[in-house]
Design an enzyme around this catalytic site. Sequence first.
Site, PDB file in Angstrom:
ATOM      1  N   HIS A 139       0.703  -1.154   0.141  1.00 30.58           N
ATOM      2  CA  HIS A 139       0.100  -0.119   0.164  1.00 30.58           C
ATOM      3  C   HIS A 139       0.833   1.402   0.041  1.00 30.58           C
ATOM      4  O   HIS A 139       0.557   2.074  -0.821  1.00 30.58           O
ATOM      5  CB  HIS A 139      -0.907  -0.176   1.204  1.00 30.58           C
ATOM      6  N   HIS A 160       0.915   4.637  -2.441  1.00 27.94           N
ATOM      7  CA  HIS A 160       1.202   6.120  -2.259  1.00 27.94           C
ATOM      8  C   HIS A 160       2.567   6.557  -3.191  1.00 27.94           C
ATOM      9  O   HIS A 160       2.713   7.553  -3.669  1.00 27.94           O
ATOM     10  CB  HIS A 160       1.552   6.303  -0.915  1.00 27.94           C
ATOM     11  N   GLU A 192      -6.453   9.193  -0.263  1.00 26.54           N
ATOM     12  CA  GLU A 192      -6.639   7.560  -0.414  1.00 26.54           C
ATOM     13  C   GLU A 192      -7.550   7.066  -1.032  1.00 26.54           C
ATOM     14  O   GLU A 192      -7.335   5.887  -1.680  1.00 26.54           O
ATOM     15  CB  GLU A 192      -7.055   7.500   1.333  1.00 26.54           C
ATOM     16  N   SER A 252      -3.848   0.167  -4.464  1.00 22.21           N
ATOM     17  CA  SER A 252      -3.159  -0.768  -3.694  1.00 22.21           C
ATOM     18  C   SER A 252      -3.948  -1.923  -3.517  1.00 22.21           C
ATOM     19  O   SER A 252      -3.714  -2.965  -2.815  1.00 22.21           O
ATOM     20  CB  SER A 252      -2.490  -0.375  -2.660  1.00 22.21           C
TER      21      SER A 252
HETATM   22 FE   LIG Z   1      -2.567   5.169   2.960  1.00 22.90          FE
END
Ligand SMILES: [Fe+2]
Length: 301
Positions: free
Chosen positions: A162, A167, A208, A227
């Site tokens: 993730h 990110h 997010e 992700s």
């Molecule tokens: Fe995050």
Amino acid sequence: MFEEAQLYAPVTTGEDGSVTVHLDEGHPGFADPAYRERRNHIASLALEWAPGKPIPTVQYTEAEHEVWHTVRRELATKHERLACAEYRAAMEYLRLPFDRVPQLEEVGGLLGPLTGFTYHSAAGLVPFEEFYGSLADGVFHSTQYLRHHARPLYTPEPDLIHEVVGHGGTLASPAFAELNRAAGRASRRLSTPEARDFFARVFWFTIEFGVVWEDGELRAYGAGLLSSYGEIEEFRSAELRPLDIGEMGVLDYDITHYQPILFAAESVDQLMEVVGGFFESCDDEAPARYRSLQRARPPAA
Ligand SMILES: [Fe+2]
């Protein structure tokens, strides 16, 4: 707090210095002593680390490389159909490996020439000021563990995949990197719990879990979607709302389920204007300002 950090398993240090990661009973690795030992070890490396020292190198096992390889490959296929163009281009430049887990130091080395971002090591939960505030300095706090190998396509916690595929990929884009920096600057202006909560919700629904329209198709730009092997296939079924800071800042969400409501930007430019503009102006008075804006708005027809 309603920040994503709630998802991280708590980490404690005993009087003898031993580090324990407290996995939830429902975690795929809960009943696996070797995995738990591994998690404790990786968390202890982060706790021993301090800024200024080289980021801890984790000697990843064959099983961990295999988990990375599987998820990285599966997500790359999905990104072609479901990720926004800005992210796909950024991932091309970033050139994350497929066959092995990259070290955080290496990810920072790849990001540096692109946007100046670098990674710091975290054992788990990072306090609000530190996690968000560091973004202003181009620093992203990341854990270094991987999900349990029994379920490579599922994780209840944000793991290295993730942090780096989600990110890291967005932080390789100059536009998204700047949005993260602006969020970091905003977080440093906030001191009240209400303003921090409002800000964290906007962060959640954008950085997010944000989605954007591209040529009539909905595409993901949020790291949580990018992700997630499962959720990236489901976001087009969510209830879509236009970007609305006042609404995002107060909307509840459940961190344990796929997001039923998402906010769609009309374009990356609109995202930068609306959300970037919010981050640039965000202060402790922001919740009250947006409340009065909502009240002044005529009711929907
Ligand atoms: Fe995050």
